[in-house]
Design an enzyme around this catalytic site. Structure first.
Site, PDB file in Angstrom:
ATOM      1  N   SER A 229       0.831  -1.204   0.000  1.00  0.00           N
ATOM      2  CA  SER A 229       0.000   0.000   0.000  1.00  0.00           C
ATOM      3  C   SER A 229       0.872   1.264   0.000  1.00  0.00           C
ATOM      4  O   SER A 229       1.644   1.463  -0.931  1.00  0.00           O
ATOM      5  CB  SER A 229      -0.939  -0.061   1.215  1.00  0.00           C
ATOM      6  N   ASP A 456      -9.075  -4.357  -5.537  1.00  0.00           N
ATOM      7  CA  ASP A 456      -8.514  -3.647  -4.381  1.00  0.00           C
ATOM      8  C   ASP A 456      -9.245  -2.316  -4.203  1.00  0.00           C
ATOM      9  O   ASP A 456      -9.201  -1.461  -5.080  1.00  0.00           O
ATOM     10  CB  ASP A 456      -7.023  -3.402  -4.598  1.00  0.00           C
ATOM     11  N   HIS A 484      -7.566  -5.845  -0.270  1.00  0.00           N
ATOM     12  CA  HIS A 484      -6.422  -4.936  -0.355  1.00  0.00           C
ATOM     13  C   HIS A 484      -5.106  -5.701  -0.318  1.00  0.00           C
ATOM     14  O   HIS A 484      -4.823  -6.407   0.643  1.00  0.00           O
ATOM     15  CB  HIS A 484      -6.498  -3.948   0.813  1.00  0.00           C
TER      16      HIS A 484
END
Length: 514
Positions: A229, A456, A484
């Site tokens: 991320s 995602d 995610h």
């Protein structure tokens, strides 16, 4: 009624550790381009060290046992990399060492956020990483500057943070906008007072320069890194600053470095809108779903719950009530991980059929690292704001922000209204961003493997595509699924592809879809 809501400063690792990652086979070759792995005593020549940084690169790390086979240490870096002879800060580092004779070096981790704690991540690394990675690398987590145990940003008391997380504002009214702006000004001033000079230096570029110091004092000629991320942004910025020191980088759940804050908010609003629809479809197909009708009707019921919580916060088993922003946070968390959808179903059932917000409140608190006793285990919420306000320059004015808020609401009716007007806080932030939102190429680096998940919600797949395209040596690996990020929570195909690169330097076939 727009309700500005920052998405949880949620690290990929927070939800990924709730499911077990797969384990696959490895290879015995050394990292690509790095030759024999550097030993902890190897040093770069003086001319390779940034000016004024020799003492930092040359420091010896004093490791201490800190339980469960882990070793902990502090590494000193300059507060301001432009003034290395000035004030310093210490970075908290934790590693799970390996005694394998075929050790490949150190694998540094970042769980995301920004604001996620890498030192916490290492303690559960075996639930994310394959056995082969754990055995071949010293797995190293660190808290970036401003985060948790590394000179943490400090803004408000725990009780004040409770109030901020639960507060909602009607930004369509003059009074609501004034109250929100006043709250933002108070928060910014409190952060400046309690954090001091550090607040001006928690940007991602500074953290990337810290990362190179860490690489060197750990004894690695080149950086091996797995970032999730926001960790993909940190890794990409590092690669752009130090392309010749890139070893094996895996960036999972890519952020597009060229996007503005509004473009990020829009992408995430649309991503979570698609995720709640995917969840609703799955819920309706099973038993015990509190939603009814078709997918559109089911999503409308989720929106109505948020409106009800806004108007009349739901009671819980504690003395706190579930407000609209808290309900939204409680719904968002399980949307990061489709394995948690049954948990969301039960929380929605309790809220919708029993008018009880206890389980949604629990999920909202989990996303913020809030403990049952009212304390916060980390400063993830505060660090999230501080880092983003330095990374994303404020563009436009109030009229433009209001237009953009309308665009968010139209594009994503469920969560879009909660993601608008974030510029108000960064506009009154005590330190103006000097960052440029530009593409990152990392020209001349070793290959960088970017992993994107088609469903995602937090880092939409198109961002991973963009990041892989921007990087001169980027290659995209696709996981066709929901949730995610991918490595450690998806399937054996992803594990084998990532392990193949980190362990053997072998990239997966181009355009591989797992």
């Amino acid at each position: 009624m727009p309700r500005p809501l920052r998405l949880p400063a949620l690290s990929a690792g927070l939800v990924a550790v709730l499911v077990l990652g797969a384990c696959t086979a490895s290879d015995d070759s050394p990292p690509s381009g790095s030759g024999t792995p550097a030993s902890p005593t190897d040093q770069l020549s003086v001319e390779d060290v940034p000016q004024g940084m020799a003492d930092y690169y040359g420091q010896e790390v004093a490791w201490e046992e800190c339980g469960d086979g882990l070793q902990c240490a502090d590494v000193t870096v300059p507060l301001d990399h432009d003034e290395p002879g000035g004030a310093t800060i210490d970075l908290a580092v934790t590693r799970q060492p390996t005694d394998d004779d075929a050790r490949l070096g150190s694998l540094l981790l970042n769980p995301g956020g920004p604001g996620g704690s890498g030192t916490q991540m290492v303690s559960s690394a075996e639930m994310l990483l394959s056995e082969d990675l754990m055995s071949r690398y010293d797995v190293v987590g660190f808290d970036p500057r401003g985060v948790h145990r590394s000179a943490a940003v400090d803004c408000v008391t725990d009780a004040e943070l409770d109030e901020q997380r639960s507060a909602g504002y009607d930004l369509e009214s003059e009074a609501g906008l004034e109250a929100y702006t006043e709250s933002a000004e108070e928060l910014a001033a409190s952060c400046a007072e309690n954090t001091g000079e550090l607040l001006a230096h928690v940007d991602t570029e500074s953290a990337a320069r810290d990362l190179d110091v860490l690489r060197h004092v750990l004894g690695d000629e080149r950086l091996s890194y797995l970032g999730y991320s926001y960790g993909t942004m940190l890794g990409a910025v590092y690669a752009d600053l130090f392309p010749e020191r890139v070893g094996r980088l895996v960036l999972d759940g890519g952020l597009d470095p060229s996007l503005s804050s509004h473009e990020v908010a829009l992408g995430q609003a649309q991503g979570f809108e698609e995720a709640v629809r995917a969840y609703a479809e799955d819920c309706l197909s099973g038993s015990g779903c509190p939603l009814s009708g078709d997918v559109d009707s089911a999503v409308d019921q989720v929106r109505r719950l948020l409106e009800v919580a806004d108007a009349t916060p739901l009671p819980t088993s504690s003395d706190r009530r579930l407000t609209g922003p808290l309900a939204a946070s409680g719904i968002l968390l399980p949307l990061y991980e489709d394995a948690l959808w049954p948990v969301l179903t039960e929380a929605l059932r309790q809220a919708i059929t029993e008018n009880d917000g206890s389980q949604l409140l629990y999920l909202a608190d989990l996303s913020a690292d809030r403990q049952p006793d009212g304390s916060y285990a980390t400063n993830s919420q505060e660090a999230f704001l501080a880092i983003n306000c330095l990374d994303y320059p404020v563009d436009g004015d109030l009229a433009q922000w209001q237009e953009q808020a309308t665009e968010l609401e139209e594009a994503a009716p469920t969560f879009g209204p909660m993601l608008g007007m974030g510029e108000v806080l960064c506009d009154v932030w005590p330190h103006e961003s000097e960052a440029e939102r530009t593409e990152v190429t990392a020209a001349g680096s070793a290959p960088v493997l970017v992993v994107g998940t088609t469903g995602d919600p937090a880092t939409p797949y198109v961002w991973s595509e963009a990041l892989a395209d921007q990087l001169d040596a980027g290659q995209l690996l696709t996981y066709d699924g929901e949730g995610h990020t991918a490595y450690g929570r998806s399937n054996a195909c992803v594990t084998e592809a990532v392990d193949g690169y980190l362990l053997a330097g072998t990239l997966p076939e181009e355009d591989l879809v797992c």
